[in-house]
Each structure stands twice: as C-alpha cells, then as structure tokens.
Enzyme design. Sequence first.
Site, PDB file in Angstrom:
ATOM      1  N   PRO A 126     -15.062 -20.359 -21.008  1.00 39.34           N
ATOM      2  CA  PRO A 126     -15.242 -21.554 -20.172  1.00 39.34           C
ATOM      3  C   PRO A 126     -14.678 -21.362 -18.757  1.00 39.34           C
ATOM      4  CG  PRO A 126     -14.514 -22.180 -22.365  1.00 39.34           C
ATOM      5  CD  PRO A 126     -14.492 -20.680 -22.328  1.00 39.34           C
ATOM      6  N   SER A 130     -17.935 -14.062 -14.112  1.00 34.04           N
ATOM      7  CA  SER A 130     -17.995 -12.933 -13.176  1.00 34.04           C
ATOM      8  C   SER A 130     -16.649 -12.236 -13.038  1.00 34.04           C
ATOM      9  CB  SER A 130     -18.424 -13.429 -11.794  1.00 34.04           C
ATOM     10  OG  SER A 130     -19.673 -14.049 -11.868  1.00 34.04           O
ATOM     11  N   ILE A 155     -22.956 -16.721 -25.823  1.00 34.12           N
ATOM     12  CA  ILE A 155     -23.055 -15.420 -26.482  1.00 34.12           C
ATOM     13  C   ILE A 155     -24.458 -15.234 -27.064  1.00 34.12           C
ATOM     14  CG2 ILE A 155     -22.015 -13.867 -28.179  1.00 34.12           C
ATOM     15  CD1 ILE A 155     -20.249 -14.942 -25.753  1.00 34.12           C
ATOM     16  N   ARG A 255     -26.466  -2.694 -18.384  1.00 35.94           N
ATOM     17  CA  ARG A 255     -27.189  -3.180 -17.196  1.00 35.94           C
ATOM     18  C   ARG A 255     -28.581  -2.558 -17.054  1.00 35.94           C
ATOM     19  NH1 ARG A 255     -21.756  -4.150 -13.491  1.00 35.94           N
ATOM     20  NH2 ARG A 255     -21.424  -6.220 -14.369  1.00 35.94           N
ATOM     21  N   GLU A 378     -25.029 -10.188 -17.830  1.00 35.98           N
ATOM     22  CA  GLU A 378     -24.568  -8.808 -17.554  1.00 35.98           C
ATOM     23  C   GLU A 378     -24.255  -8.617 -16.075  1.00 35.98           C
ATOM     24  OE1 GLU A 378     -24.223  -8.415 -21.052  1.00 35.98           O
ATOM     25  OE2 GLU A 378     -24.067  -6.419 -20.193  1.00 35.98           O
ATOM     26  N   THR A 380     -24.072 -11.244 -12.481  1.00 33.21           N
ATOM     27  CA  THR A 380     -25.107 -11.895 -11.669  1.00 33.21           C
ATOM     28  C   THR A 380     -25.568 -10.931 -10.573  1.00 33.21           C
ATOM     29  OG1 THR A 380     -23.489 -12.753 -10.110  1.00 33.21           O
ATOM     30  CG2 THR A 380     -24.022 -14.172 -11.998  1.00 33.21           C
TER      31      THR A 380
HETATM   32  C1  LIG Z   1     -28.763 -17.376 -21.597  1.00 34.64           C
HETATM   33  C2  LIG Z   1     -27.461 -16.724 -21.332  1.00 34.64           C
HETATM   34  C3  LIG Z   1     -27.026 -15.713 -22.144  1.00 34.64           C
HETATM   35  C4  LIG Z   1     -25.792 -15.109 -21.933  1.00 34.64           C
HETATM   36  N1  LIG Z   1     -25.360 -14.131 -22.791  1.00 34.64           N
HETATM   37  C5  LIG Z   1     -24.094 -13.660 -22.678  1.00 34.64           C
HETATM   38  C6  LIG Z   1     -23.553 -12.768 -23.660  1.00 34.64           C
HETATM   39  O1  LIG Z   1     -24.245 -12.337 -24.585  1.00 34.64           O
HETATM   40  N2  LIG Z   1     -22.256 -12.409 -23.558  1.00 34.64           N
HETATM   41  C7  LIG Z   1     -21.458 -12.857 -22.533  1.00 34.64           C
HETATM   42  O2  LIG Z   1     -20.294 -12.492 -22.500  1.00 34.64           O
HETATM   43  N3  LIG Z   1     -21.943 -13.686 -21.568  1.00 34.64           N
HETATM   44  C8  LIG Z   1     -23.234 -14.101 -21.622  1.00 34.64           C
HETATM   45  N4  LIG Z   1     -23.734 -14.976 -20.686  1.00 34.64           N
HETATM   46  C9  LIG Z   1     -22.878 -15.411 -19.593  1.00 34.64           C
HETATM   47  C10 LIG Z   1     -23.203 -14.726 -18.271  1.00 34.64           C
HETATM   48  O3  LIG Z   1     -22.931 -13.349 -18.355  1.00 34.64           O
HETATM   49  C11 LIG Z   1     -22.379 -15.427 -17.175  1.00 34.64           C
HETATM   50  O4  LIG Z   1     -22.900 -16.713 -17.017  1.00 34.64           O
HETATM   51  C12 LIG Z   1     -22.414 -14.672 -15.873  1.00 34.64           C
HETATM   52  O5  LIG Z   1     -21.686 -13.483 -15.978  1.00 34.64           O
HETATM   53  C13 LIG Z   1     -21.826 -15.487 -14.714  1.00 34.64           C
HETATM   54  O6  LIG Z   1     -20.552 -15.895 -15.005  1.00 34.64           O
HETATM   55  P1  LIG Z   1     -20.132 -17.452 -14.836  1.00 34.64           P
HETATM   56  O7  LIG Z   1     -21.059 -18.218 -15.718  1.00 34.64           O
HETATM   57  O8  LIG Z   1     -18.681 -17.603 -15.090  1.00 34.64           O
HETATM   58  O9  LIG Z   1     -20.459 -17.804 -13.360  1.00 34.64           O
HETATM   59  P2  LIG Z   1     -19.515 -17.681 -12.104  1.00 34.64           P
HETATM   60  O10 LIG Z   1     -18.772 -16.390 -12.138  1.00 34.64           O
HETATM   61  O11 LIG Z   1     -18.716 -18.920 -11.978  1.00 34.64           O
HETATM   62  O12 LIG Z   1     -20.584 -17.590 -10.951  1.00 34.64           O
HETATM   63  C14 LIG Z   1     -21.245 -18.764 -10.422  1.00 34.64           C
HETATM   64  C15 LIG Z   1     -22.005 -18.303  -9.170  1.00 34.64           C
HETATM   65  O13 LIG Z   1     -21.071 -17.761  -8.201  1.00 34.64           O
HETATM   66  C16 LIG Z   1     -21.446 -16.435  -7.849  1.00 34.64           C
HETATM   67  N5  LIG Z   1     -20.239 -15.638  -7.614  1.00 34.64           N
HETATM   68  C17 LIG Z   1     -19.163 -15.515  -8.429  1.00 34.64           C
HETATM   69  N6  LIG Z   1     -18.248 -14.675  -7.894  1.00 34.64           N
HETATM   70  C18 LIG Z   1     -18.780 -14.234  -6.714  1.00 34.64           C
HETATM   71  C19 LIG Z   1     -18.321 -13.356  -5.692  1.00 34.64           C
HETATM   72  N7  LIG Z   1     -17.154 -12.728  -5.778  1.00 34.64           N
HETATM   73  N8  LIG Z   1     -19.121 -13.152  -4.611  1.00 34.64           N
HETATM   74  C20 LIG Z   1     -20.350 -13.774  -4.516  1.00 34.64           C
HETATM   75  N9  LIG Z   1     -20.815 -14.632  -5.453  1.00 34.64           N
HETATM   76  C21 LIG Z   1     -20.052 -14.858  -6.535  1.00 34.64           C
HETATM   77  C22 LIG Z   1     -22.232 -15.925  -9.029  1.00 34.64           C
HETATM   78  O14 LIG Z   1     -23.083 -14.860  -8.658  1.00 34.64           O
HETATM   79  C23 LIG Z   1     -22.993 -17.172  -9.456  1.00 34.64           C
HETATM   80  O15 LIG Z   1     -24.126 -17.324  -8.659  1.00 34.64           O
HETATM   81  C24 LIG Z   1     -24.986 -15.539 -20.840  1.00 34.64           C
HETATM   82  C25 LIG Z   1     -25.449 -16.549 -19.988  1.00 34.64           C
HETATM   83  C26 LIG Z   1     -26.664 -17.134 -20.219  1.00 34.64           C
HETATM   84  C27 LIG Z   1     -27.119 -18.228 -19.281  1.00 34.64           C
END
Ligand SMILES: Cc1cc2nc3c(=O)[nH]c(=O)nc-3n(C[C@H](O)[C@H](O)[C@H](O)COP(=O)(O)OP(=O)(O)OC[C@H]3O[C@@H](n4cnc5c(N)ncnc54)[C@H](O)[C@@H]3O)c2cc1C
Length: 401
Positions: A126, A130, A155, A255, A378, A380
């Site tokens: 939660p 990233s 997940i 990736r 994997e 963004t």
């Molecule tokens: C359908 C689905 C399946 C998934 N499956 C898995 C899985 O199997 N296992 C797993 O562990 N996770 C999984 N995820 C999670 C996914 O990997 C994360 O949502 C993703 O890594 C982004 O992390 P966050 O959600 O915390 O977003 P945040 O990190 O909060 O990012 C929000 C936005 O801010 C941007 N951002 C963040 N930091 C920076 C920076 N330093 N510079 C510029 N921009 C930035 C991001 O690019 C994004 O646009 C899944 C997500 C979805 C929607």
Amino acid sequence: MIDFELTPQEQATIAAAHQEAEELLRPISRYYDEHEHESPEELINTLWERSLAGGDTGGMLGLGIGAVLRIEETCWGDAGLMLCNPGSGLGGAAVLSTGTREQMGRILARFNEGKPKWGAMAMTEPGCGSDTSAITTTAVRDGDEWILNGEKIFITMGKRAIVDSDGIVVVWATVDKSAGRAGIKSFVVEAGTPGMRLEKLEKKLGIRASDTATIVFDNCRIPFDNILGSPEVRKVEEGQTPGFKGAMATFDATRPIIAAMALGVGRAALDFIRETFAEEGLPVRYGLPRHELTAVERDIMDMEANYKAAKMLMLRAVWLMSQFKPNSLEASMAKAKAGLAVTKIAQKAVELMGPLGYSRKYLLEKWMRDAKINDIFEGTGQINMLVVARRILDYSREQLK
Ligand SMILES: Cc1cc2nc3c(=O)[nH]c(=O)nc-3n(C[C@H](O)[C@H](O)[C@H](O)COP(=O)(O)OP(=O)(O)OC[C@H]3O[C@@H](n4cnc5c(N)ncnc54)[C@H](O)[C@@H]3O)c2cc1C
C-alpha cells in the site's frame, strides 16, 4: 555477435503459439473480459496438459528468444488469458534469476507435474511500488525459519498461486530496514503456508482475465532455505550499485518478458487496423515516397516503426540474458519503449477506426485497455527511463531520482 536467427524448431513453436492464440484465446477473449474473476478452466487445463506433454516447465522459464516470441504470440491472442497460463510465471523468473540450483530444483519441480499451478511475485505494498526501499514487509529470522509480516497488493495471479493451486509467491521483504535497499531480499512462500491469506481481488481496466490480488502475511513462517540469494546484508555505499544477484536482478529477467507481452497486444492492434483498412480498399502502400502517402498510411507506418524498435530492444535484452551477460540497461530500455509504444499504438488504432474503435463490436477497444498495464507493472515507464538514464550517465540513485 548478436544473432536473432530462429532455429526451424523455434519457428515451428512460434507458429504453433500463433495458431493456439487464434483458435483458443481469441474466441473467448471478450467473454473473460466481461466476466472478470471467472476462471477459463477449459483453457487452463488444455494449456497445462500441453505444457506437461511438451516438457515446458512453466510458461516463462525458457527465457530465450524463442520463448519470448511465443509469449508475444500468446498475447496477440489475449494478454489477460496469457497470464492465466499455468506455470511458474514471474515467481519462477525470480527463482531462476536469484535462486541456487538446489532451490530451482526443489521449488520449481512442482510446475512439471500434477494439477495446474501458478507462480506470482509480490513486491508492491500500500505504501510502496516504484520506490522499493520503502518496503515495510519484514522477514525476521527465527532459528531455521523466517517469519514474514506485511501486506502485498496488486499481485498478478496471486489467487491462482495460493488459493487455486499448490503454487508459490515470491515475496520481497526487508531483513534490515536500516540497510535500505540492501536489506531487501526475496522469499519463496508456498501455497498453504499458515499465516498467508488472500485478502481481496481487484476490479480492473484491462487484462481482466488475470487475477490481481491482495495477500496478507501474518506471522507467516517459512523455511530458512526459502530465501533467494544470500541472507547477508551488504550495505551499498553512495555511488555504488547493488550486486547483480540481488532481488533487483529479477527485473532483468522479467522486464523483457513484459516487453514481449506488450508487443503482442500492439501487434494485435496493428494487424487489425491494417487488415480492416485493406478490406475497405485502403491497403497500406509501402514503398511510396512519404509525401504521396495518406495521413493514415503515415500513421500506420509510424506505429509499425515504433513496434519494430521496441521489438529490437526486447530481443537484445533477451539475447544478452540468454548469454548470461548483464542486461539491466537493455531490459529497462526494452520495457520503457515497449510499454509506451504499444499504449500509443493501441490508442492510435482506436482513433483511426473512428467510433467503431470505441465500440465493443471489435476487440480493439479492449486491446487499448490491455495495453496500458505494460507501462505500469514491472516498473512504470518513468521508472524504467530513470534506470536507463542512471546506467548511461553512470549516476547513482541518490544523484538521479
Ligand atoms: C494489474 C496490475 C498488476 C500488477 N501486478 C503486480 C505483481 O504481480 N507484483 C507486484 O509486486 N506488483 C504488481 N503491480 C503493481 C505495479 O508494479 C505498481 O503499481 C507499479 O510498480 C507502480 O508503483 P505504485 O503503484 O506504488 O506507483 P507510484 O510509485 O506511486 O507511482 C505513481 C506515479 O508516479 C510516477 N513516479 C514514481 N516515482 C517517480 C520518479 N522517481 N520519477 C518520475 N516519476 C515517478 C510513476 O511512474 C507513476 O506514474 C501490478 C499493478 C497492476 C495495476
């Protein structure tokens, strides 16, 4: 020398994957998009029987060029249904990239026998996605065991891995919060382990056939030997990058796979738009000077160029991996390019079709929804661009974030 030439056997398996995508996946694609959380049992059993008969150890394990091109074909059929394909999946890729030979044998053997099984990878929480240094799930050593506590969200195939099958989840947790990223390790948790439970399933925009789960670990005890890589915490000094064998190395394997998945969706949209326009008497006229082309033809050629550029990057990343060479830069390049390229390709294809692109009469609108996830999971697009910039400029995380 880089060699992308496919053996006749690889060509045959790719052709078979395409046929399978056309005959098994496309006909049920719309149904499972509209019936999220229903399970395509018949498809799952068929694919599992075939993989057992063919000695394929689980969908994503043979990380060579032939294997990723098969993944592309399957996603051309349906990316969500492709993720339902039983096998060790992203969890297996993590075991392969960071586990020992003993662990690979012990943990992955299940994917060669019995009923269908899945492997998942749980990193996101939660409060963390990233920025992996923010992981709060803990792994505390207690004699011959680790005790895991925390919550993992989004997940992929989480339910199928731990509820529907005797699968595995590879969980990222910290063994030493004060050590930051160096304290983050990955652990294999087997289905049925007390203290691990499915909390909920997401309702999503795209890839609806795949389940996306929240999993909670509440004093979940696993064997000490289920840690992937060394339990030792090596603090990373300013300016250094962590060793290749760290949990992060998993991304170097996963990736390019996501890039291949993305390409499958992008090509589905491209093929559809080319064929539809040709049927309407408007084939793309290759070979004409650019100024003689229509705007639509130029758009389609630009989409194709983007698709091909992403594909070359994907193939290079996979080829390096298959040669056991470092590929972090190339893996992130491929993922960043493919995720963005197919998102734009699918969106442009919808635009070119006018209102019919928006209609559920065709799968095109679905592919636009399915495409976007490749730019999110994997890492963004933005995060993969950051990785690329750091690697090229030789900057540390602290210098460029
Ligand atoms: C359908 C689905 C399946 C998934 N499956 C898995 C899985 O199997 N296992 C797993 O562990 N996770 C999984 N995820 C999670 C996914 O990997 C994360 O949502 C993703 O890594 C982004 O992390 P966050 O959600 O915390 O977003 P945040 O990190 O909060 O990012 C929000 C936005 O801010 C941007 N951002 C963040 N930091 C920076 C920076 N330093 N510079 C510029 N921009 C930035 C991001 O690019 C994004 O646009 C899944 C997500 C979805 C929607």
